[in-house]
Write a protein that holds these residues in place. Sequence first.
Motif, PDB file in Angstrom:
ATOM      1  N   GLU A   1      11.901  15.664   1.257  1.00 37.89           N
ATOM      2  CA  GLU A   1      10.777  16.335   0.609  1.00 37.89           C
ATOM      3  C   GLU A   1       9.959  15.393  -0.260  1.00 37.89           C
ATOM      4  N   LEU A   2      10.466  14.190  -0.506  1.00 37.06           N
ATOM      5  CA  LEU A   2       9.726  13.215  -1.308  1.00 37.06           C
ATOM      6  C   LEU A   2       8.840  12.414  -0.367  1.00 37.06           C
ATOM      7  N   ARG A   3       7.581  12.778  -0.290  1.00 34.52           N
ATOM      8  CA  ARG A   3       6.681  12.158   0.685  1.00 34.52           C
ATOM      9  C   ARG A   3       6.025  10.917   0.081  1.00 34.52           C
ATOM     10  N   VAL A   4       6.833   9.863  -0.029  1.00 30.73           N
ATOM     11  CA  VAL A   4       6.348   8.577  -0.525  1.00 30.73           C
ATOM     12  C   VAL A   4       6.854   7.478   0.398  1.00 30.73           C
TER      13      VAL A   4
ATOM     14  N   LEU B   1      -0.302  10.630  -8.926  1.00 37.81           N
ATOM     15  CA  LEU B   1      -0.006   9.574  -9.892  1.00 37.81           C
ATOM     16  C   LEU B   1       1.328   9.794 -10.585  1.00 37.81           C
ATOM     17  N   HIS B   2       1.602  11.026 -11.025  1.00 40.46           N
ATOM     18  CA  HIS B   2       2.855  11.255 -11.753  1.00 40.46           C
ATOM     19  C   HIS B   2       4.075  11.039 -10.866  1.00 40.46           C
ATOM     20  N   GLU B   3       3.930  11.312  -9.553  1.00 42.32           N
ATOM     21  CA  GLU B   3       5.044  11.083  -8.639  1.00 42.32           C
ATOM     22  C   GLU B   3       5.287   9.584  -8.463  1.00 42.32           C
ATOM     23  N   GLN B   4       4.216   8.802  -8.392  1.00 39.94           N
ATOM     24  CA  GLN B   4       4.359   7.355  -8.311  1.00 39.94           C
ATOM     25  C   GLN B   4       4.981   6.797  -9.591  1.00 39.94           C
ATOM     26  N   LEU B   5       4.527   7.308 -10.730  1.00 37.24           N
ATOM     27  CA  LEU B   5       5.085   6.876 -12.015  1.00 37.24           C
ATOM     28  C   LEU B   5       6.582   7.155 -12.079  1.00 37.24           C
TER      29      LEU B   5
ATOM     30  N   ILE C   1       0.865  -1.182   0.000  1.00 33.44           N
ATOM     31  CA  ILE C   1       0.000   0.000   0.000  1.00 33.44           C
ATOM     32  C   ILE C   1       0.903   1.234   0.000  1.00 33.44           C
ATOM     33  N   ILE C   2       0.704   2.128  -0.954  1.00 36.68           N
ATOM     34  CA  ILE C   2       1.519   3.326  -1.042  1.00 36.68           C
ATOM     35  C   ILE C   2       0.999   4.378  -0.052  1.00 36.68           C
ATOM     36  N   THR C   3       1.921   4.966   0.715  1.00 36.50           N
ATOM     37  CA  THR C   3       1.583   5.985   1.711  1.00 36.50           C
ATOM     38  C   THR C   3       2.450   7.221   1.475  1.00 36.50           C
ATOM     39  N   THR C   4       2.247   8.224   2.296  1.00 39.03           N
ATOM     40  CA  THR C   4       3.115   9.410   2.224  1.00 39.03           C
ATOM     41  C   THR C   4       4.313   9.297   3.153  1.00 39.03           C
ATOM     42  N   GLY C   5       4.453   8.186   3.845  1.00 41.38           N
ATOM     43  CA  GLY C   5       5.571   8.000   4.752  1.00 41.38           C
ATOM     44  C   GLY C   5       5.186   7.144   5.940  1.00 41.38           C
ATOM     45  N   ILE C   6       6.118   7.011   6.880  1.00 42.04           N
ATOM     46  CA  ILE C   6       5.904   6.165   8.051  1.00 42.04           C
ATOM     47  C   ILE C   6       4.708   6.639   8.871  1.00 42.04           C
TER      48      ILE C   6
END
Length: 477
Positions: A322-325, A351-355, A180-185
């Motif tokens: 700064e990359l909140r993934v 979506l574009h950041e995930q891509l 599951i993709i989140t913005t972080g911990i």
Amino acid sequence: MPAELVHPTDDRSKQEIVYAALRDAILQGLLRVGTQVPSTRTLASRWAVSRGTLEGVYERLCAEGYLTRRQGAGTFVSAELPDSYLKVQPVLPLMPPPAATPLRHHESHVKSGQPFVARLPDPALFPLQDWARHMLRCINKAGEITSESNQVTGFLPLKQQIAQYLREHRNIVCEPQQVIITTGIRHALALISRAFLRPGDNVAMEDPGYPFGRDIFALAEAKLIDIAITEQGIDLEALSKAQQVRALYVTPSHQSPLGCVMSITKRLAVIDWAQQQGALIIEDDYDSEFSYSGSPLPALMSHDNSAQTLYCGSFNKTLSAELRVGFLVARGAQLERLNEVAAIHGRAVALHEQLALAEFMRSGAFARHLRTARQAYAQRRNRLLALLTQHANGKYRVSGHEAGLHLVLWLPADRDEAAFCQQAAEQGLQLQPLSLFCRSIKLPPAVMIGYAALTLAHIEVSARLLAKLLASPASHA
């Protein structure tokens, strides 16, 4: 309304000038609500513009809600102006704003370039041009993605890359659908809290431990049970005494903040305890990529066949703050429940950041960056330790320096943490006392030393200042 409108020095089109004049007249009350406005023929003659220009302006003002046309009667200023919908109408007396709430801990003060709270990845090492190329290509490509773009738990290509990375580097065998993709911990912990915790549930926490983790579980109205962490890892005896625990939060690969590594024996014991208790294990693997004395131990989740472990990872420490993934890995019924909660919350990362991240990993750029960063951080750590050895006269010891972005500097027993941090601040050094991360446990005086986001020049100067403070006589608060 002005008799002359269009001036030779005005570089706007006539239609824009007329539109602005009429709109301003309405908003300023020169043309009041319900007032009939002059005909297009009249204004065309008065302002020396064509009727066609006036017709275009009137149509636009009608479309935007400023004017209303009545068949056979003319054109009138609307009773409700569109700008009024943009203003909040207070229904209660306005209250004075509350006083700013001070930070309860100093985690938010961590920043790059500041000795010694630089517990972040160095932004100068981030391959920005390479990342920008991936981002630009993916922004252009994002509009073509249709069938998979509505996946609220994350874009499949990124989940595939993460699953492959975890198999190769953390020994976690998982399918992309289990990611599951989140913005972080923190986002992952919030989802877990929503999915599994009820008010009054017991959550066992490391002590000292991650302050934001405590805050998130406290927001879920969980009862926190402090489990002592020694330099050898989690206190299994204390853990065994904890009863009716719903979840255990641990950082086994590089304990936050002490930096110790949980042994395989203890990991297996924790898994066995969780199975007997029916408790979830929340594994926070926040910076395991940076191991300087050999390969890191496999993730705790890799030893758990019961699906009790929830694995939390992030790119915030490996690539950029700064990359909140980030990502969350779960199995079985836990995965089903988390998918339900994630669906309610909606997609968290663009979506574009995930891509772009998926392509960045697939191209090998992520692995290259990790190699570069690991070497740079090891070099900075080594120089820091060498300078302390050379100038501090042995009046300290360190732990947690085999991995990660920080280490713990243990002060002489007669030193006071607060006084030492104050002395350091006077020298331009920002230190975090270890006591900030403690709840119940009392530990000897120590401070956190972040070195990853410092240049060698920073370390050269700042480590000498720190060593001088350590070698100086004790000053008590």
